[in-house]
Design a protein around this motif. Structure first.
Motif: not given
Length: 124
Positions: A13-18
């Motif tokens: 889970v990776v937050d804030g990716i474009s």
């Protein structure tokens, strides 16, 4: 998980990716998948090459060409060039996907290249 015959699945889970980052992660994750059909593999290479070209322009990072993509994918320049030419041919002749291997369409690819040369010559 039963369908996959697995006890667990790795998740990151990776937050804030474009949106662009998400697209690139999806394409690169697909490279780990085994047993692509030949046209799926060259389509993936084409999408990655196009993505990196557009990113280079967008970020003023200079020109991005086949050489840079081949280096990033760790494949031969000649092989990549052929695959990207096949990807272009598939846009014009989607029925080529029905061939079982790239070798079977080599003759068609040769004729496609001749066709492109003729079209360019008559347009200029």
């Amino acid at each position: 998980l039963k369908y996959l015959k697995r006890d667990s699945v790795e998740v990151r889970v990776v937050d804030g990716i474009s949106h662009d980052d998400h697209y690139l992660i999806e394409l690169l994750s697909n490279m780990d998948r085994k047993e692509f059909l030949w046209h799926e593999e060259i389509d993936l290479k084409y999408k990655l090459h196009t993505y990196w070209q557009e990113s280079a322009v967008k970020n003023n990072a200079g020109k991005w060409g086949y050489r840079e993509t081949a280096k990033r994918l760790n494949c031969s320049l000649g092989g990549l060039s052929t695959d990207l030419a096949f990807a272009e041919a598939l846009k014009v002749f989607p029925e080529l996907k029905n061939q079982s291997t790239k070798i079977e369409i080599s003759f068609v690819r040769y004729n496609f290249v001749l066709f492109k040369i003729c079209v360019r010559s008559s347009a200029g």
